[in-house]
Motif scaffolding. Structure first.
Motif, PDB file in Angstrom:
ATOM      1  N   CYS A  66       0.844  -1.196   0.000  1.00 14.63           N
ATOM      2  CA  CYS A  66       0.000   0.000   0.000  1.00 14.63           C
ATOM      3  C   CYS A  66       0.878   1.244   0.000  1.00 14.63           C
ATOM      4  O   CYS A  66       2.036   1.211   0.427  1.00 14.63           O
ATOM      5  CB  CYS A  66      -0.951   0.010   1.197  1.00 14.63           C
ATOM      6  N   ILE A  67       0.307   2.328  -0.491  1.00 21.29           N
ATOM      7  CA  ILE A  67       0.965   3.631  -0.484  1.00 21.29           C
ATOM      8  C   ILE A  67       0.048   4.628   0.205  1.00 21.29           C
ATOM      9  O   ILE A  67      -1.161   4.633  -0.021  1.00 21.29           O
ATOM     10  CB  ILE A  67       1.276   4.111  -1.915  1.00 21.29           C
ATOM     11  N   THR A  68       0.627   5.466   1.041  1.00 20.91           N
ATOM     12  CA  THR A  68      -0.129   6.549   1.657  1.00 20.91           C
ATOM     13  C   THR A  68       0.466   7.871   1.213  1.00 20.91           C
ATOM     14  O   THR A  68       1.677   7.989   0.998  1.00 20.91           O
ATOM     15  CB  THR A  68      -0.130   6.449   3.188  1.00 20.91           C
ATOM     16  N   THR A  69      -0.402   8.867   1.054  1.00 17.61           N
ATOM     17  CA  THR A  69       0.061  10.193   0.651  1.00 17.61           C
ATOM     18  C   THR A  69      -0.842  11.261   1.230  1.00 17.61           C
ATOM     19  O   THR A  69      -2.004  10.992   1.573  1.00 17.61           O
ATOM     20  CB  THR A  69       0.081  10.317  -0.887  1.00 17.61           C
ATOM     21  N   SER A  70      -0.300  12.464   1.353  1.00 15.71           N
ATOM     22  CA  SER A  70      -1.074  13.642   1.725  1.00 15.71           C
ATOM     23  C   SER A  70      -1.010  14.595   0.537  1.00 15.71           C
ATOM     24  O   SER A  70       0.079  15.022   0.149  1.00 15.71           O
ATOM     25  CB  SER A  70      -0.486  14.308   2.973  1.00 15.71           C
ATOM     26  N   THR A  71      -2.154  14.929  -0.040  1.00 16.17           N
ATOM     27  CA  THR A  71      -2.122  15.654  -1.309  1.00 16.17           C
ATOM     28  C   THR A  71      -3.238  16.668  -1.435  1.00 16.17           C
ATOM     29  O   THR A  71      -4.313  16.521  -0.846  1.00 16.17           O
ATOM     30  CB  THR A  71      -2.193  14.658  -2.487  1.00 16.17           C
ATOM     31  N   SER A  72      -2.956  17.691  -2.227  1.00 11.41           N
ATOM     32  CA  SER A  72      -3.971  18.662  -2.622  1.00 11.41           C
ATOM     33  C   SER A  72      -4.038  18.766  -4.142  1.00 11.41           C
ATOM     34  O   SER A  72      -4.608  19.709  -4.683  1.00 11.41           O
ATOM     35  CB  SER A  72      -3.654  20.048  -2.029  1.00 11.41           C
ATOM     36  N   ALA A  73      -3.462  17.788  -4.840  1.00 10.70           N
ATOM     37  CA  ALA A  73      -3.367  17.816  -6.308  1.00 10.70           C
ATOM     38  C   ALA A  73      -4.711  17.468  -6.948  1.00 10.70           C
ATOM     39  O   ALA A  73      -5.648  17.012  -6.292  1.00 10.70           O
ATOM     40  CB  ALA A  73      -2.285  16.849  -6.779  1.00 10.70           C
ATOM     41  N   GLY A  74      -4.777  17.641  -8.268  1.00 10.49           N
ATOM     42  CA  GLY A  74      -5.974  17.307  -9.021  1.00 10.49           C
ATOM     43  C   GLY A  74      -5.858  15.946  -9.676  1.00 10.49           C
ATOM     44  O   GLY A  74      -4.839  15.254  -9.571  1.00 10.49           O
ATOM     45  N   LEU A  75      -6.905  15.551 -10.385  1.00 12.68           N
ATOM     46  CA  LEU A  75      -6.944  14.236 -11.026  1.00 12.68           C
ATOM     47  C   LEU A  75      -5.856  14.087 -12.081  1.00 12.68           C
ATOM     48  O   LEU A  75      -5.358  12.975 -12.303  1.00 12.68           O
ATOM     49  CB  LEU A  75      -8.310  14.004 -11.668  1.00 12.68           C
ATOM     50  N   GLU A  76      -5.492  15.180 -12.743  1.00  9.21           N
ATOM     51  CA  GLU A  76      -4.483  15.093 -13.800  1.00  9.21           C
ATOM     52  C   GLU A  76      -3.134  14.615 -13.270  1.00  9.21           C
ATOM     53  O   GLU A  76      -2.305  14.103 -14.027  1.00  9.21           O
ATOM     54  CB  GLU A  76      -4.330  16.441 -14.508  1.00  9.21           C
ATOM     55  N   GLN A  77      -2.929  14.757 -11.957  1.00  2.00           N
ATOM     56  CA  GLN A  77      -1.687  14.269 -11.350  1.00  2.00           C
ATOM     57  C   GLN A  77      -1.918  12.993 -10.551  1.00  2.00           C
ATOM     58  O   GLN A  77      -1.102  12.063 -10.602  1.00  2.00           O
ATOM     59  CB  GLN A  77      -1.083  15.344 -10.439  1.00  2.00           C
ATOM     60  N   ILE A  78      -3.018  12.912  -9.830  1.00  3.36           N
ATOM     61  CA  ILE A  78      -3.242  11.769  -8.949  1.00  3.36           C
ATOM     62  C   ILE A  78      -3.497  10.484  -9.729  1.00  3.36           C
ATOM     63  O   ILE A  78      -2.941   9.421  -9.391  1.00  3.36           O
ATOM     64  CB  ILE A  78      -4.421  12.048  -7.988  1.00  3.36           C
ATOM     65  N   LEU A  79      -4.331  10.529 -10.766  1.00  3.14           N
ATOM     66  CA  LEU A  79      -4.672   9.298 -11.498  1.00  3.14           C
ATOM     67  C   LEU A  79      -3.459   8.657 -12.170  1.00  3.14           C
ATOM     68  O   LEU A  79      -3.246   7.444 -12.013  1.00  3.14           O
ATOM     69  CB  LEU A  79      -5.778   9.569 -12.505  1.00  3.14           C
ATOM     70  N   PRO A  80      -2.634   9.395 -12.930  1.00  6.19           N
ATOM     71  CA  PRO A  80      -1.438   8.759 -13.492  1.00  6.19           C
ATOM     72  C   PRO A  80      -0.512   8.207 -12.425  1.00  6.19           C
ATOM     73  O   PRO A  80       0.042   7.111 -12.574  1.00  6.19           O
ATOM     74  CB  PRO A  80      -0.767   9.890 -14.277  1.00  6.19           C
ATOM     75  N   TRP A  81      -0.350   8.953 -11.349  1.00  2.00           N
ATOM     76  CA  TRP A  81       0.494   8.512 -10.230  1.00  2.00           C
ATOM     77  C   TRP A  81      -0.027   7.208  -9.639  1.00  2.00           C
ATOM     78  O   TRP A  81       0.727   6.260  -9.393  1.00  2.00           O
ATOM     79  CB  TRP A  81       0.525   9.621  -9.169  1.00  2.00           C
ATOM     80  N   MET A  82      -1.321   7.132  -9.426  1.00  2.00           N
ATOM     81  CA  MET A  82      -1.926   5.964  -8.793  1.00  2.00           C
ATOM     82  C   MET A  82      -1.881   4.737  -9.701  1.00  2.00           C
ATOM     83  O   MET A  82      -1.461   3.649  -9.290  1.00  2.00           O
ATOM     84  CB  MET A  82      -3.367   6.281  -8.388  1.00  2.00           C
ATOM     85  N   PHE A  83      -2.295   4.898 -10.952  1.00  2.00           N
ATOM     86  CA  PHE A  83      -2.363   3.738 -11.842  1.00  2.00           C
ATOM     87  C   PHE A  83      -0.977   3.250 -12.257  1.00  2.00           C
ATOM     88  O   PHE A  83      -0.791   2.064 -12.526  1.00  2.00           O
ATOM     89  CB  PHE A  83      -3.237   4.058 -13.057  1.00  2.00           C
ATOM     90  N   TYR A  84      -0.016   4.143 -12.309  1.00  2.00           N
ATOM     91  CA  TYR A  84       1.364   3.699 -12.546  1.00  2.00           C
ATOM     92  C   TYR A  84       1.795   2.732 -11.452  1.00  2.00           C
ATOM     93  O   TYR A  84       2.368   1.668 -11.716  1.00  2.00           O
ATOM     94  CB  TYR A  84       2.302   4.908 -12.595  1.00  2.00           C
ATOM     95  N   HIS A  85       1.513   3.086 -10.213  1.00  2.00           N
ATOM     96  CA  HIS A  85       1.915   2.209  -9.113  1.00  2.00           C
ATOM     97  C   HIS A  85       1.047   0.955  -9.032  1.00  2.00           C
ATOM     98  O   HIS A  85       1.497  -0.087  -8.538  1.00  2.00           O
ATOM     99  CB  HIS A  85       1.895   2.987  -7.785  1.00  2.00           C
ATOM    100  N   ARG A  86      -0.169   1.019  -9.528  1.00  7.67           N
ATOM    101  CA  ARG A  86      -0.970  -0.209  -9.640  1.00  7.67           C
ATOM    102  C   ARG A  86      -0.308  -1.180 -10.614  1.00  7.67           C
ATOM    103  O   ARG A  86      -0.276  -2.388 -10.381  1.00  7.67           O
ATOM    104  CB  ARG A  86      -2.388   0.109 -10.101  1.00  7.67           C
ATOM    105  N   VAL A  87       0.195  -0.662 -11.722  1.00  6.88           N
ATOM    106  CA  VAL A  87       0.895  -1.504 -12.683  1.00  6.88           C
ATOM    107  C   VAL A  87       2.093  -2.180 -12.019  1.00  6.88           C
ATOM    108  O   VAL A  87       2.414  -3.336 -12.311  1.00  6.88           O
ATOM    109  CB  VAL A  87       1.346  -0.673 -13.907  1.00  6.88           C
ATOM    110  N   LEU A  88       2.736  -1.487 -11.082  1.00  2.73           N
ATOM    111  CA  LEU A  88       3.909  -2.038 -10.401  1.00  2.73           C
ATOM    112  C   LEU A  88       3.546  -3.035  -9.312  1.00  2.73           C
ATOM    113  O   LEU A  88       4.428  -3.663  -8.738  1.00  2.73           O
ATOM    114  CB  LEU A  88       4.743  -0.904  -9.792  1.00  2.73           C
ATOM    115  N   GLY A  89       2.246  -3.158  -8.991  1.00  5.56           N
ATOM    116  CA  GLY A  89       1.827  -4.151  -8.019  1.00  5.56           C
ATOM    117  C   GLY A  89       1.248  -3.616  -6.728  1.00  5.56           C
ATOM    118  O   GLY A  89       0.954  -4.387  -5.819  1.00  5.56           O
TER     119      GLY A  89
END
Length: 539
Positions: free
Chosen positions: A129-152
């Motif tokens: 699992c990954i935890t984060t504290s963020t105020s970013a928008g979807l244009e940053q969060i979704l690529p970040w999240m799904f990239y790490h999903r690809v990594l497992g």
């Protein structure tokens, strides 16, 4: 007489010639007939096979079979995200970009998982699992999240405020499986004000300070909560990453964080990922994840003579080798008595963690990758642009200088400063540092995220999100969205986790007299890499 005998001898010869000619014509006729009938027969056969199906395999099934050879062991989701048939998705989720099928390629080296929901099997180990504290928008969060999903990575604990907590963003995040969204509400701040680490000395030097210090405390308190959520979700490893950071699992047998952590010895409690820093080559970057391929390597991954020998050329007059931090991030094995030790490390109340530092894998930090990062960082902080006040707000020298520049200079002056201090515009210098190994090219994250985008994953997620959220979640999102607005420095500093000034004074007295039974490791702040000599930063 002689002529008569000659006539009788020539008759058989003429007869034989005629017979031979007739036979040859017959053979040619049969050959022509065969050549005529053969294509017609094949065409008829093809028509029959096409009409009846002919046992020809579906190319999508063949593609799935090919992918199964490359899927991680224990996974039954072999198809690249976005390769599901159109009938399996809602019609409203498609645009012209969704039709691009990136899966039909003859070579594969990445452990892509199934459809965009990424349903991991229960026996897939380890659970990360990954935890984060963020105020970013979807244009940053979704690529970040799904990239790490690809990594497992299977689960995400998102502590959101600002734009990330707005209804349009939070409804998408909450619709994703394996994602827990936590809003920064007054109730959360009151709960964290009673937490164990709030009343311990190892974090106390960061209390009641604005900007980066406040963020550091929030991150630590959120990490403490995330440990509990991770244990409840039966996770085995936990990482704390910002949404401008991507794990680069180099050195594993496949490009997979899951595989990397699977190979870690069982007696290891913490794995440290040295960080690489983005090195932009243009001043007009809009999407760092898909436009930046050059990174400056960490001190830990370089020979000392190379690092110090090229130090001056690597810094280009900046205060340190890296613009921001240089002490990496860490993954911790979920176990009893685990606690955060600041945003960059983990610790244990009962023992000193057994840690290893990875020799090839890294965390890629996309810092100041966009020119707009100068003003966005400025707008999040209410400090005065003076040398004394920025020390109260920022831990690192470059952040302090950047804040002053963004607060006092014109747009043109800011752009010139950005080009000089951040952009690697000198081609000869780039090539020299690339040859020396100071700079390196890394394309895998760029390729993965671009592939996810072109396959329609992000647009499908947004299109399939619910159109409304509950009243409680809506109010929480509004409260959390307002919590990150810049206020006056005095109010900003006294607002920490919902405590009043009287409560702060009382807590400080407790901290001064309290002694712990065990030695507490001080929180690890963001640290700059080793310096060859003391450098003076001139604006």
């Amino acid at each position: 007489m002689p002529s008569h005998h000659h006539h009788h001898r020539s008759t058989p010869l003429l007869s034989a010639t005629a017979a031979s000619s007739s036979s040859s014509q017959s053979f040619v006729s049969k050959l022509l007939l065969l050549l005529t009938l053969l294509p017609l027969s094949l065409a008829a056969l093809a028509f029959v096979l096409q009409w009846r199906g002919g046992g020809v395999s579906d190319p999508t099934i063949a593609t799935s079979a090919a992918y199964s050879r490359w899927a991680p062991r224990g996974s039954h989701h072999e198809i690249f995200p976005g390769m599901e048939t159109f009938s399996s998705l809602s019609p409203k989720s498609h645009s012209s970009s969704d039709c691009i099928n990136l899966g039909r390629t003859s070579s594969h080296s990445l452990p892509y998982y199934g459809d965009w929901k990424f349903g991991f099997e229960a026996n897939l180990r380890p659970k990360i699992c990954i935890t984060t504290s963020t105020s970013a928008g979807l244009e940053q969060i979704l690529p970040w999240m799904f990239y790490h999903r690809v990594l497992g990575v299977t689960n995400f604990f998102l502590f959101v405020e600002g734009h990330a907590a707005s209804p349009n963003v939070s409804k998408v995040l909450e619709s994703l499986p394996g994602v827990k969204v936590v809003y920064r509400t007054k109730e959360l701040e009151e709960q964290q004000a009673k937490s164990r680490i709030w009343n311990e000395t190892w974090l106390s030097s960061f209390f009641y300070k604005p900007c980066n210090y406040e963020l550091f405390v929030k991150q630590s308190l959120n990490m403490e909560m995330a440990i509990v959520m991770a244990r409840d979700a039966r996770m085995e490893w936990i990482l704390h990453l910002d949404t401008d950071e991507l794990i680069h699992p180099a050195g594993a047998s496949e490009y997979s964080l899951r595989q990397l952590l699977l190979d870690v010895p069982s007696n290891v409690d913490m794995v440290i990922f040295p960080n690489y820093e983005s090195s932009v080559e243009r001043d007009d970057i809009k999407d760092p994840f898909t436009e930046v391929s050059m990174f400056k390597k960490n001190y830990d991954h370089l020979p000392k003579d190379t690092y110090f020998g090229m130090y001056k050329e690597s810094t280009r007059g900046n205060p340190n080798y890296f613009l921001t931090y240089g002490n990496g991030k860490a993954a911790a094995r979920i176990q009893d008595h685990l606690r955060p030790n600041g945003a960059h490390r983990w610790h244990n109340y009962m023992k000193t963690p057994n840690e290893i530092k990875l020799e090839e894998a890294a965390v890629l930090h996309y810092t100041y990758a966009k020119f707009s990062d100068l003003t966005s960082r400025r707008d999040r902080c209410g400090c005065k642009p003076t040398k004394d006040d920025v020390k109260r707000c920022f831990m690192l020298e470059f952040d302090r200088a950047a804040f002053i520049i963004a607060s006092t200079q014109t747009e043109e002056e800011m752009l010139n400063w950005y080009r000089e201090r951040v952009v690697w515009g000198d081609k000869d210098l780039r090539l020299k540092l690339l040859r020396k190994g100071i700079l390196t090219r890394i394309y895998a994250p760029m390729a993965i995220i671009q592939g996810l985008r072109e396959s329609g994953v992000f647009s499908s997620v947004i299109a399939n999100a619910p159109t409304t959220i509950s009243k409680d979640k809506f109010l929480a999102s509004i409260d959390s969205s307002n919590s990150s607005r810049v206020v006056s420095p005095t109010t900003h500093a006294s607002r920490k986790i919902g405590r009043s000034r009287q409560q702060q004074t009382s807590a400080r007295k407790v901290l001064e007299i309290e002694t712990n039974a065990t030695d507490e490791a001080a929180a690890v702040p963001p640290l700059s890499p080793p310096a060859w000599t003391m450098t003076t930063f001139e604006q």
